[in-house]
Scaffold this motif. Structure first.
Motif, PDB file in Angstrom:
ATOM      1  N   ILE A   1       0.824  -1.217   0.000  1.00  0.00           N
ATOM      2  CA  ILE A   1       0.000   0.000   0.000  1.00  0.00           C
ATOM      3  C   ILE A   1       0.855   1.261   0.000  1.00  0.00           C
ATOM      4  O   ILE A   1       0.339   2.364  -0.202  1.00  0.00           O
ATOM      5  CB  ILE A   1      -0.980   0.022   1.191  1.00  0.00           C
ATOM      6  N   GLY A   2       2.153   1.146   0.228  1.00  0.00           N
ATOM      7  CA  GLY A   2       3.068   2.282   0.117  1.00  0.00           C
ATOM      8  C   GLY A   2       2.940   3.314   1.217  1.00  0.00           C
ATOM      9  O   GLY A   2       3.327   4.472   1.029  1.00  0.00           O
ATOM     10  N   ASP A   3       2.396   2.941   2.369  1.00  0.00           N
ATOM     11  CA  ASP A   3       2.271   3.885   3.497  1.00  0.00           C
ATOM     12  C   ASP A   3       3.591   3.898   4.266  1.00  0.00           C
ATOM     13  O   ASP A   3       3.924   2.961   4.993  1.00  0.00           O
ATOM     14  CB  ASP A   3       1.128   3.439   4.411  1.00  0.00           C
ATOM     15  N   LEU A   4       4.362   4.972   4.106  1.00  0.00           N
ATOM     16  CA  LEU A   4       5.699   5.026   4.699  1.00  0.00           C
ATOM     17  C   LEU A   4       5.673   4.937   6.220  1.00  0.00           C
ATOM     18  O   LEU A   4       6.548   4.313   6.829  1.00  0.00           O
ATOM     19  CB  LEU A   4       6.408   6.310   4.264  1.00  0.00           C
ATOM     20  N   GLY A   5       4.672   5.564   6.833  1.00  0.00           N
ATOM     21  CA  GLY A   5       4.586   5.514   8.287  1.00  0.00           C
ATOM     22  C   GLY A   5       4.404   4.088   8.786  1.00  0.00           C
ATOM     23  O   GLY A   5       5.059   3.651   9.736  1.00  0.00           O
ATOM     24  N   GLU A   6       3.510   3.328   8.134  1.00  0.00           N
ATOM     25  CA  GLU A   6       3.279   1.947   8.527  1.00  0.00           C
ATOM     26  C   GLU A   6       4.490   1.073   8.216  1.00  0.00           C
ATOM     27  O   GLU A   6       4.835   0.154   8.970  1.00  0.00           O
ATOM     28  CB  GLU A   6       2.025   1.406   7.834  1.00  0.00           C
ATOM     29  N   ILE A   7       5.144   1.337   7.077  1.00  0.00           N
ATOM     30  CA  ILE A   7       6.369   0.596   6.740  1.00  0.00           C
ATOM     31  C   ILE A   7       7.425   0.803   7.826  1.00  0.00           C
ATOM     32  O   ILE A   7       8.065  -0.141   8.291  1.00  0.00           O
ATOM     33  CB  ILE A   7       6.913   1.039   5.362  1.00  0.00           C
ATOM     34  N   ALA A   8       7.584   2.064   8.257  1.00  0.00           N
ATOM     35  CA  ALA A   8       8.583   2.373   9.284  1.00  0.00           C
ATOM     36  C   ALA A   8       8.270   1.661  10.594  1.00  0.00           C
ATOM     37  O   ALA A   8       9.170   1.170  11.290  1.00  0.00           O
ATOM     38  CB  ALA A   8       8.659   3.876   9.510  1.00  0.00           C
ATOM     39  N   ARG A   9       6.993   1.571  10.946  1.00  0.00           N
ATOM     40  CA  ARG A   9       6.625   0.888  12.190  1.00  0.00           C
ATOM     41  C   ARG A   9       6.928  -0.611  12.109  1.00  0.00           C
ATOM     42  O   ARG A   9       7.327  -1.232  13.093  1.00  0.00           O
ATOM     43  CB  ARG A   9       5.151   1.140  12.508  1.00  0.00           C
ATOM     44  N   SER A  10       6.729  -1.191  10.921  1.00  0.00           N
ATOM     45  CA  SER A  10       7.119  -2.595  10.739  1.00  0.00           C
ATOM     46  C   SER A  10       8.630  -2.762  10.893  1.00  0.00           C
ATOM     47  O   SER A  10       9.107  -3.736  11.485  1.00  0.00           O
ATOM     48  CB  SER A  10       6.684  -3.087   9.356  1.00  0.00           C
ATOM     49  N   LEU A  11       9.377  -1.813  10.351  1.00  0.00           N
ATOM     50  CA  LEU A  11      10.840  -1.886  10.449  1.00  0.00           C
ATOM     51  C   LEU A  11      11.301  -1.787  11.900  1.00  0.00           C
ATOM     52  O   LEU A  11      12.247  -2.477  12.316  1.00  0.00           O
ATOM     53  CB  LEU A  11      11.467  -0.764   9.612  1.00  0.00           C
ATOM     54  N   ILE A  12      10.649  -0.952  12.685  1.00  0.00           N
ATOM     55  CA  ILE A  12      10.988  -0.830  14.110  1.00  0.00           C
ATOM     56  C   ILE A  12      10.753  -2.169  14.823  1.00  0.00           C
ATOM     57  O   ILE A  12      11.582  -2.628  15.624  1.00  0.00           O
ATOM     58  CB  ILE A  12      10.140   0.278  14.781  1.00  0.00           C
ATOM     59  N   ILE A  13       9.616  -2.802  14.520  1.00  0.00           N
ATOM     60  CA  ILE A  13       9.296  -4.085  15.157  1.00  0.00           C
ATOM     61  C   ILE A  13      10.339  -5.136  14.774  1.00  0.00           C
ATOM     62  O   ILE A  13      10.811  -5.912  15.614  1.00  0.00           O
ATOM     63  CB  ILE A  13       7.888  -4.549  14.745  1.00  0.00           C
ATOM     64  N   LEU A  14      10.714  -5.164  13.475  1.00  0.00           N
ATOM     65  CA  LEU A  14      11.721  -6.127  13.019  1.00  0.00           C
ATOM     66  C   LEU A  14      13.080  -5.851  13.655  1.00  0.00           C
ATOM     67  O   LEU A  14      13.835  -6.770  13.981  1.00  0.00           O
ATOM     68  CB  LEU A  14      11.821  -6.082  11.494  1.00  0.00           C
ATOM     69  N   SER A  15      13.399  -4.568  13.835  1.00  0.00           N
ATOM     70  CA  SER A  15      14.660  -4.216  14.492  1.00  0.00           C
ATOM     71  C   SER A  15      14.695  -4.748  15.925  1.00  0.00           C
ATOM     72  O   SER A  15      15.688  -5.331  16.365  1.00  0.00           O
ATOM     73  CB  SER A  15      14.851  -2.699  14.496  1.00  0.00           C
TER      74      SER A  15
END
Length: 532
Positions: free
Chosen positions: A235-249
């Protein structure tokens, strides 16, 4: 492997967005109707919400100003809601809560069920972010109950996954992974049926976090987390992508893969800087600080932690909780006043009828009392004294309850008059008036319950003891409700004593039935309590 995929996804979305942006900006300039111009401004805000919170807020404000100027009430509420969504994404929970409260009041005036549901869900999110988990859960359950009771069949498929996810979040935070997983799975099932990619991404991420942290199954966790990132990239939502990246980190940090953890945190920080999200930047800096600490690079760890603290101080504004409490008080007060005004208009005839019935009843009571007294002379003196003592105390208790109801009405009346006066005073005096109103509310509540409980225990001394033996898990608030129902008080009378809305009392009664194991039975709640 992940970085090219993310870059490709963002690039494609940006190319499409440029075309949409040009088209919408042209509509704003050339639109022949106010509605068309408003819709274009809101669409621009939604479009920028995925990439730039500052611009998203600017367009939402323009849409709100246009709707206000042209007296387009529903459009104005749409814009206020979008402004609240952007504010909560930026980490400004105080502003978000204010916008959601104002919108909720307007939606209730319009009797717009869909809007009321959305605002309860959004207010729950505000409470959640501020750590007010019980209040958040109450808002989420209200949204769920209203949605299930409505005829909004298609909207249920879109809204319920979000509500279920939010409820599950609270259960996970409160240390109940079993309930959390059940609600997450319900959210994912509905999201897959629609399909709703955004809700799917959220559900996959949340289930992944649950398996990683509370259930300690890292392989399952990583599978769900990667699926969550995949759907958010779609869906290209950068905010949601960033939150997924934080969780993966965080996941890789716990697995001691510091290189992977650092890669995800840095990518999240880059997105946070791009879209202007304090919340994302705060989380990314905290992750980087913990990574450097694990490596033994304490200087770098301290530097990243200072950045984390800076953003935390900006987000955790100490006035947020007090502001939302003030808004809640004002909202409940205004709602109760409107309800009382409507009831007063409908109850004049009932009042006169009640007075007549009471008069007749009083005469009959006097006659019956005379007969009873005549027969009572033949009984033993000890029995007579005991009966009279119980009767007098019950009358005193009933009189006391009616006094408390009138006392609370007087307090509310004084508070209302002070609110009217407040508008015409100087700002420094307005604050004093507001403090007086809050003191009145607090003192009214404290004195009311203490006085009632004293009188109640004098008449029904064993009730609390028996109740707590049978149901040790009842909260103090639920014990109070049991006491009122033991006196056969109806919801309207209870609402007057407790300064709640009738609807809130009805919801509390329904939850009490469930806690007393009376759900799906023919047992009457009042009768059940009378036998304790």
């Amino acid at each position: 492997m992940l970085i090219p995929i993310l870059a490709l996804t963002v690039f494609q979305a940006s190319a499409q967005d440029i075309i949409k942006l040009d088209s919408l900006q042209l509509v704003v300039k050339q639109a022949k109707t106010d509605t068309a111009r408003f819709r274009a401004l809101i669409d621009l805000s939604h479009l920028y919400f995925s990439t730039d919170y500052v611009k998203s807020m600017e367009y939402a404000i323009q849409a709100k100003d246009l709707a206000t100027a042209k007296d387009l009430k529903k459009h104005e509420l749409t814009a206020l809601t979008q402004m609240g969504n952007v504010a909560i994404a930026q980490g400004d929970y105080k502003q978000a809560a204010t916008l959601f409260f104002n919108s909720l009041k307007e939606y209730e005036e319009l009797k717009d069920t869909s809007g009321i549901i959305s605002m309860n869900n959004n207010l729950g999110a505000s409470y959640d972010r501020m750590g007010e988990y019980d209040k958040a859960l109450e808002c989420y359950f209200t949204a769920q109950e209203l949605m299930n009771a409505s005829n909004l069949t298609e909207r249920k498929k879109v809204v319920l996954p979000t509500v279920y996810n939010n409820i599950a979040n609270i259960y996970q935070t409160k240390g109940d992974p079993k309930s959390a997983l059940a609600y997450y799975e319900k959210a994912l099932k509905l999201a897959l049926e629609v399909p709703n990619h955004k809700a799917q991404g959220i559900a996959y991420n949340n289930i992944g976090k649950l398996y990683a942290n509370e259930l300690n199954e890292p392989d399952k966790a990583l599978d769900y987390l990667m699926k969550g990132l995949e759907f958010r990239e779609k869906i290209g939502d950068l905010g949601e992508i960033a939150r997924s990246l934080i969780i993966l980190s965080n996941f890789h940090l716990n697995q001691k893969d510091l290189a992977k953890s650092e890669e995800y945190s840095k990518r999240a920080l880059e997105i946070g800087n791009k879209i202007g999200s304090m919340d994302i930047k705060r989380a990314a800096f905290l992750g980087l600080s913990e990574i450097e600490e694990k490596r033994g690079n304490y200087s770098a760890a301290l530097s990243n932690f200072k950045n984390f603290k800076t953003y935390s101080d900006s987000i955790l504004n100490q006035q947020a909780t007090s502001e939302i409490t003030r808004l809640q008080l004002q909202y409940d007060f205004e709602k109760a006043e409107k309800l009382r005004e409507e009831e007063a208009k409908q109850s004049r005839f009932k009042y006169l009828s009640t007075i007549a019935a009471l008069s007749i009843g009083l005469i009959l009571a006097v006659l019956i009392t005379l007969v009873i007294r005549s027969k009572a002379r033949q009984t033993e003196l000890s029995q007579k004294n005991l009966a009279q003592d119980v009767e007098i105390k019950n009358k005193e208790l009933t009189t006391n309850v009616m006094y408390l109801i009138r006392k609370n009405e007087l307090i509310n009346n004084v508070a209302e008059r002070l609110l009217k006066i407040q508008r015409n005073l100087l700002p420094e005096n307005q604050k004093i008036i507001q403090e007086i109103i809050l003191d009145l509310q607090r003192e009214g509540d404290n004195d009311t319950w203490k006085e009632f409980e004293l009188r109640f225990n004098q008449v029904h001394s064993e009730f609390y003891t028996n109740l707590r033996k049978l149901y040790p898990d009842l909260s103090p608030t639920e014990e109070k409700l049991c006491a009122f129902l033991r006196l056969n008080m109806n919801s309207k009378e209870i609402a007057a004593v407790t300064q709640q809305s009738i609807k809130s009392v009805e919801v509390a009664r329904a939850r009490l039935r469930k806690k007393l194991n009376l759900t799906n039975t023919n047992s009457n709640l009042v009768t059940h309590l009378a036998n304790i």
